[in-house]
Design an enzyme around this catalytic site. Structure first.
Site, PDB file in Angstrom:
ATOM      1  N   SER B 128      -4.761 -14.028 -41.003  1.00  0.00           N
ATOM      2  CA  SER B 128      -3.755 -15.381 -40.367  1.00  0.00           C
ATOM      3  C   SER B 128      -4.072 -16.021 -39.258  1.00  0.00           C
ATOM      4  O   SER B 128      -5.124 -15.268 -38.426  1.00  0.00           O
ATOM      5  CB  SER B 128      -2.312 -15.048 -39.778  1.00  0.00           C
ATOM      6  OG  SER B 128      -1.487 -14.472 -40.459  1.00  0.00           O
ATOM      7  N   SER B 160      -3.338  -6.904 -36.503  1.00  0.00           N
ATOM      8  CA  SER B 160      -3.204  -5.757 -36.013  1.00  0.00           C
ATOM      9  C   SER B 160      -3.917  -4.987 -36.809  1.00  0.00           C
ATOM     10  O   SER B 160      -4.668  -4.653 -36.795  1.00  0.00           O
ATOM     11  CB  SER B 160      -1.947  -4.989 -36.700  1.00  0.00           C
ATOM     12  OG  SER B 160      -1.094  -5.829 -37.737  1.00  0.00           O
ATOM     13  N   GLU B 243       0.572  -5.388 -50.394  1.00  0.00           N
ATOM     14  CA  GLU B 243       1.126  -5.345 -49.269  1.00  0.00           C
ATOM     15  C   GLU B 243       2.720  -5.060 -49.151  1.00  0.00           C
ATOM     16  O   GLU B 243       3.757  -4.731 -48.208  1.00  0.00           O
ATOM     17  CB  GLU B 243       0.755  -6.410 -48.256  1.00  0.00           C
ATOM     18  CG  GLU B 243       0.800  -6.285 -46.814  1.00  0.00           C
ATOM     19  CD  GLU B 243      -0.063  -7.807 -45.259  1.00  0.00           C
ATOM     20  OE1 GLU B 243      -0.405  -8.103 -46.093  1.00  0.00           O
ATOM     21  OE2 GLU B 243       0.623  -7.286 -45.200  1.00  0.00           O
ATOM     22  N   GLU B 371      11.630 -15.719 -45.025  1.00  0.00           N
ATOM     23  CA  GLU B 371      12.013 -17.189 -45.904  1.00  0.00           C
ATOM     24  C   GLU B 371      11.126 -17.215 -46.068  1.00  0.00           C
ATOM     25  O   GLU B 371      11.215 -17.838 -47.905  1.00  0.00           O
ATOM     26  CB  GLU B 371      12.049 -18.274 -44.731  1.00  0.00           C
ATOM     27  CG  GLU B 371      13.183 -18.692 -44.114  1.00  0.00           C
ATOM     28  CD  GLU B 371      12.700 -17.381 -42.877  1.00  0.00           C
ATOM     29  OE1 GLU B 371      11.699 -16.646 -42.409  1.00  0.00           O
ATOM     30  OE2 GLU B 371      14.280 -16.521 -42.328  1.00  0.00           O
TER      31      GLU B 371
HETATM   32  C1  LIG Z   1       4.218  -7.254 -35.918  1.00  0.00           C
HETATM   33  C2  LIG Z   1       3.364  -8.405 -36.926  1.00  0.00           C
HETATM   34  C3  LIG Z   1       1.703  -8.113 -37.402  1.00  0.00           C
HETATM   35  C4  LIG Z   1       0.922  -8.818 -37.989  1.00  0.00           C
HETATM   36  N1  LIG Z   1      -0.236  -8.677 -38.479  1.00  0.00           N
HETATM   37  C5  LIG Z   1      -1.168  -9.246 -39.246  1.00  0.00           C
HETATM   38  C6  LIG Z   1      -2.090  -9.326 -39.449  1.00  0.00           C
HETATM   39  O1  LIG Z   1      -2.576  -7.740 -39.668  1.00  0.00           O
HETATM   40  N2  LIG Z   1      -3.160  -9.552 -40.063  1.00  0.00           N
HETATM   41  C7  LIG Z   1      -2.783 -10.865 -40.424  1.00  0.00           C
HETATM   42  O2  LIG Z   1      -3.831 -11.752 -41.201  1.00  0.00           O
HETATM   43  N3  LIG Z   1      -1.095 -11.809 -39.838  1.00  0.00           N
HETATM   44  C8  LIG Z   1      -0.544 -10.166 -39.169  1.00  0.00           C
HETATM   45  N4  LIG Z   1       0.983 -10.965 -39.135  1.00  0.00           N
HETATM   46  C9  LIG Z   1       1.190 -12.162 -38.574  1.00  0.00           C
HETATM   47  C10 LIG Z   1       2.012 -12.764 -40.052  1.00  0.00           C
HETATM   48  O3  LIG Z   1       1.650 -12.776 -41.299  1.00  0.00           O
HETATM   49  C11 LIG Z   1       2.656 -14.015 -39.867  1.00  0.00           C
HETATM   50  O4  LIG Z   1       3.034 -14.462 -38.802  1.00  0.00           O
HETATM   51  C12 LIG Z   1       3.557 -14.972 -41.163  1.00  0.00           C
HETATM   52  O5  LIG Z   1       2.821 -15.103 -41.975  1.00  0.00           O
HETATM   53  C13 LIG Z   1       4.231 -15.522 -40.506  1.00  0.00           C
HETATM   54  O6  LIG Z   1       3.457 -16.775 -40.040  1.00  0.00           O
HETATM   55  P1  LIG Z   1       3.048 -17.336 -38.409  1.00  0.00           P
HETATM   56  O7  LIG Z   1       3.467 -16.785 -37.464  1.00  0.00           O
HETATM   57  O8  LIG Z   1       2.483 -18.308 -38.683  1.00  0.00           O
HETATM   58  O9  LIG Z   1       4.515 -18.555 -38.522  1.00  0.00           O
HETATM   59  P2  LIG Z   1       5.045 -20.091 -39.801  1.00  0.00           P
HETATM   60  O10 LIG Z   1       4.556 -19.772 -40.819  1.00  0.00           O
HETATM   61  O11 LIG Z   1       4.668 -21.065 -37.905  1.00  0.00           O
HETATM   62  O12 LIG Z   1       6.118 -19.836 -39.298  1.00  0.00           O
HETATM   63  C14 LIG Z   1       7.113 -20.106 -38.589  1.00  0.00           C
HETATM   64  C15 LIG Z   1       8.254 -20.020 -39.599  1.00  0.00           C
HETATM   65  O13 LIG Z   1       8.772 -21.214 -40.415  1.00  0.00           O
HETATM   66  C16 LIG Z   1       9.453 -21.095 -41.748  1.00  0.00           C
HETATM   67  N5  LIG Z   1       8.779 -20.811 -42.192  1.00  0.00           N
HETATM   68  C17 LIG Z   1       7.266 -21.682 -42.563  1.00  0.00           C
HETATM   69  N6  LIG Z   1       6.974 -22.059 -44.274  1.00  0.00           N
HETATM   70  C18 LIG Z   1       7.916 -22.338 -44.300  1.00  0.00           C
HETATM   71  C19 LIG Z   1       8.385 -22.520 -45.624  1.00  0.00           C
HETATM   72  N7  LIG Z   1       7.440 -23.432 -47.120  1.00  0.00           N
HETATM   73  N8  LIG Z   1       9.644 -22.564 -46.546  1.00  0.00           N
HETATM   74  C20 LIG Z   1      11.049 -22.074 -45.599  1.00  0.00           C
HETATM   75  N9  LIG Z   1      10.447 -21.629 -43.979  1.00  0.00           N
HETATM   76  C21 LIG Z   1       9.366 -21.767 -43.676  1.00  0.00           C
HETATM   77  C22 LIG Z   1       8.726 -19.476 -41.266  1.00  0.00           C
HETATM   78  O14 LIG Z   1       9.545 -18.242 -42.556  1.00  0.00           O
HETATM   79  C23 LIG Z   1       9.549 -18.818 -40.528  1.00  0.00           C
HETATM   80  O15 LIG Z   1      10.114 -18.605 -39.941  1.00  0.00           O
HETATM   81  C24 LIG Z   1       1.395 -10.730 -38.893  1.00  0.00           C
HETATM   82  C25 LIG Z   1       2.905 -11.021 -37.430  1.00  0.00           C
HETATM   83  C26 LIG Z   1       3.509  -9.881 -37.412  1.00  0.00           C
HETATM   84  C27 LIG Z   1       4.771 -10.550 -36.191  1.00  0.00           C
END
Ligand SMILES: Cc1cc2nc3c(=O)[nH]c(=O)nc-3n(C[C@H](O)[C@H](O)[C@H](O)COP(=O)(O)OP(=O)(O)OC[C@H]3O[C@@H](n4cnc5c(N)ncnc54)[C@H](O)[C@@H]3O)c2cc1C
Lengths: 341, 391
Positions: B128, B160, B243, B371
């Site tokens: 990410s 993480s 994963e 989602e």
């Molecule tokens: C505790 C934790 C640990 C993590 N660990 C890692 C890690 O080790 N390595 C890593 O790379 N990442 C990690 N992540 C990141 C995680 O994969 C992302 O937070 C996640 O994929 C969402 O991306 P974002 O935070 O940018 O949210 P966004 O993508 O900005 O999403 C915001 C909202 O929009 C919704 N949304 C976005 N696009 C769509 C769509 N097309 N249709 C419907 N809804 C949509 C999402 O569901 C969410 O509700 C971690 C996250 C958390 C919370």
């Protein structure tokens, strides 16, 4: 019948919102990881604004408005996640006044004594001339008075008389939580539940703060959904997010109008006042906690960070939810009390 | 179709139980910090030395080469014995290692797999970015070939355990002119290389579970590429399928135990009427009953994944159903705990229910949000048309 605020009420809303924006910006919650009590000066300013006696008649030393205006004030306080001391103070003023302790009431109205609320933590507690039992005191680190609350009513005691309680970390890091085991402490003033519908008033004010918090969470999620881009579009374009925001909005609407209705039913002494107040508390608690959760989810990874505001709304709504009666008590009332004709 | 375990499986279970009985650490895990890393690594090493690391990994790389059902038995017995959670070894054991097994070179496998199993090295996941979360393929961190190296510049977020990690699954854009999914490469990044900077992020539970990671002219040897140059998306799909498919297996099994302790809580906490135990409250009793049934269904979903794994190497998109179900149930279990606790829910203790509630959002967001799992289920499992809003 008109549930909408009139122009004078709208002025109260606008003035309050303006004041809170400068005095209680959400950014304050990122400056400290600990609860910050309201400063003496700020408390004094609130007293001068007439907040603590807002719903009390002028004969009794109040500002002369009603529970309806108080509901509007507390909704704004809920929006900015203000501490619960204003709620404690306005109920304390009424308790003192009902107990014919006019000096005490005046002193609270004038801001000379600050108040925190302590909710009963067990069923063995008794409130009356004396206070006994275990209480969870909220936002009470720097106050002079504590208002003990249970299904029996409200009793006011001095903070000093309570001695040192057990300070425990709270789910909400900005809430000071202290547990007191009180054994037969004489109350300065006591008002039983039914007197002047005092408990219903408390429910309506807590509900109003919950409404404010649920609206703020809705607004924050909606703003974020308009700004945040993924897949080349604002995420609000995706129905999963759009519908989440829409659900947040409907929960807010239901809670807001139920709470305003309850404020008027309690103010005007309607037969269904208790039903309405408890329904308001239940609906607004649901709106605030569910919107708090949805707001975090809409923010994705940002939602679980300490740096963003989203988690603050959720945590605070759980604190407010536990004030003035449990779910069980309110559910029992809505089931057994008379509803609207 | 049958539920019987072979007599060898049963014997395996008994051996595991005996071994765990002797070897599970008595002291609980420290909550965070270098001590936490050491604790997790030590536990992994103990497992390795006992011959239990990598139950279903190939034996040539130090694994046990056993069928996936044994892995599940292992997790079940671990839950029963209160064994420590996988902790900082999550990525290495659950999707980093498996990705190498599926897509890595002999050299990569030979170096990393035994070390992961021994607990010598910790892996993390650098997928990410600040503006590429759900839309992972929008990632911008650049990798430019220079001689035998890729020179990497950019930023990751939400990594993480980055502060504990020695290596990282790193996705970089190596061809900015190719299609969105066509110009990505999957690298093994040594976290100790010059130019890698880790900045922890504090979460709402008060800890720093994850970090931002910055890359300034980091030189990564091309030999650390998994798959071909610009072929990283295929490898990424493998990583994500692990994963979402199997990584949460121990968490899912653990949840059944959490539900049992929730029932204990309901027996030992005064209910909403202030007199009887919470479990005697009709509303709470019903919710508990339903949740106990649902956690049983979660177990069956896990068994179904294992049954599928007997037939194919890589978990399919159905893994998203399990992940979604698990995330939703995890949250509701904690919400019910708050309901049972009433006012006590405000009181926060390090290992208590309140912290678990706040932590439950992680499951609904990390590893792809619920989602996004629903989109995958709709489009890749059910074959519904793709949302045209998405580029
Ligand atoms: C505790 C934790 C640990 C993590 N660990 C890692 C890690 O080790 N390595 C890593 O790379 N990442 C990690 N992540 C990141 C995680 O994969 C992302 O937070 C996640 O994929 C969402 O991306 P974002 O935070 O940018 O949210 P966004 O993508 O900005 O999403 C915001 C909202 O929009 C919704 N949304 C976005 N696009 C769509 C769509 N097309 N249709 C419907 N809804 C949509 C999402 O569901 C969410 O509700 C971690 C996250 C958390 C919370």
């Amino acid at each position: 019948m008109n549930l909408l605020p009139d122009s004078q009420q709208q002025e109260i809303i606008d003035a309050t919102a303006g004041f809170l924006e400068s005095e209680f910006p959400l950014s304050r919650l990122h400056e400290s990881e600990e609860p910050v009590p309201i400063s003496r000066e700020l408390w004094q300013t609130m007293a001068e604004l007439g907040w603590f006696g807002l719903g009390l008649s002028e004969e009794l030393g109040g500002t002369g408005f009603t529970l309806a205006e108080e509901a509007l004030l507390f909704r704004e306080l809920g929006r900015v996640l203000a501490p619960t001391n204003v709620l404690a103070a306005s109920l304390a003023v009424r308790v003192a006044s009902l107990a014919h302790q006019s000096e005490l009431a005046e002193s609270i109205i004038g801001g000379n004594q600050r108040v925190a609320i302590a909710e009963t933590a067990d069923m063995e507690s008794t409130l009356g001339e004396n206070v006994t039992g275990r209480f969870r005191c909220i936002d009470g680190s720097d106050v002079e008075l504590v208002l003990c609350s249970s299904a029996q009513g409200f009793a006011l005691v001095t903070r000093d008389a309570l001695g040192q309680g057990d300070v425990v970390p709270c789910m909400d890091e900005h809430t000071h939580l202290e547990i007191f085991d009180i054994g037969g402490l004489p109350a300065l003033a006591f008002a039983p539940t039914e007197m002047d519908s005092i408990q219903n008033r408390g429910s309506v004010l807590a509900a109003s703060m919950l409404v404010g918090s649920s609206e703020a969470a809705r607004d924050q999620a909606t703003e974020y959904a308009k700004e945040r881009q993924q897949f080349g579009k604002p995420i609000g374009v995706f129905q999963a997010i759009k519908h989440k925001c829409a659900d947040m909005a409907s929960r807010c609407e239901a809670a807001t109008w139920q709470t305003f209705y309850a404020a008027l039913a309690v103010r005007d002494g309607h037969a269904d006042a208790t039903f309405q107040a408890s329904a308001a508390k239940l609906l607004s608690a649901k709106a605030a906690t569910e919107n708090g959760q949805a707001n975090i989810l809409v923010h994705g990874g940002y939602g679980v960070t300490a740096e963003y505001d989203a988690h603050l709304f959720l945590k605070r709504s759980h604190v407010l939810d536990l004030l003035i009666g449990t779910h069980g008590e309110h559910l029992t009332r809505v089931l057994h009390e008379p509803t609207a004709a | 179709m049958d539920l019987d375990l072979s007599s060898e499986d049963e014997r395996f279970r008994e051996e595991v139980r005996d071994w765990l009985h002797e070897n599970v650490p008595k002291e609980p895990a420290p909550p965070y910090g270098p001590e936490y890393r050491e604790y997790c690594r030590q536990w992994q090493r103990t497992q390795f030395e006992g011959g239990w690391a990598g139950i279903s990994w190939p034996s040539e790389y130090g694994g046990c080469g056993l069928p996936p059902i044994r892995q599940m038995i292992w997790h079940q017995e671990n839950a029963r014995a209160n064994a420590p959670a996988v902790g900082v070894n999550f990525v290495g054991l659950n999707h980093g290692g498996p990705t190498l097994i599926a897509c890595g070179t002999e050299e990569q496998k030979a170096y990393h797999l035994p070390r992961i199993l021994r607990g010598d090295i910790v892996w993390c996941q650098g997928f990410s970015e600040p503006s590429a979360g759900s839309d992972l393929a929008a990632l911008k961190t650049r990798g430019v070939v220079d001689g035998d190296d890729l020179v990497v510049n950019g930023q990751k977020i939400w990594t993480s355990y980055a502060e504990h990690a020695d290596f990282q699954e790193l996705l970089v854009r190596t061809d900015p002119d190719a299609s969105k999914h066509g110009g990505i490469s999957w690298l093994i990044c040594d976290m100790n290389l010059p130019g890698v900077e880790v900045r922890p992020i504090k979460t709402m539970t008060g800890h720093s579970h994850f970090s931002e990671v910055f890359y300034t002219d980091v030189r990564i040897p091309l030999s650390n590429m998994v798959g071909e140059l610009n072929d990283g998306w295929r490898v990424t799909m493998a990583t994500l399928s692990f994963e979402r498919g199997t990584a949460f297996m121990s968490g899912q099994i653990e949840l059944a135990k959490v539900v049992e302790s929730l029932i204990e809580l309901a027996k030992n906490t005064t209910g909403p009427d202030g007199r009887r135990p919470a479990i005697q409250d009709d509303g709470i009793a019903r919710s508990l009953g339903m949740i106990r049934a649902e956690v049983s269904a979660l177990r069956c979903l896990t068994l179904a994944s294992i049954s599928r794994a007997l037939e194919s190497e890589m978990p399919g998109p159905e893994g998203s159903i399990t992940k979604l179900f698990y995330a939703d149930l995890s949250m509701r279990v904690r919400q019910l705990a708050l309901e049972i606790l009433g006012g006590q829910a405000l009181e926060r203790t390090p290992q208590g229910w309140t912290n678990e509630y706040l932590g439950a959002f992680n499951v609904a967001i990390g590893g792809g949000t619920s989602e996004i799992q629903r989109n995958i289920i709709g489009e890749r499992v059910l074959g519904l048309p793709r949302d045209r809003n998405r580029k």
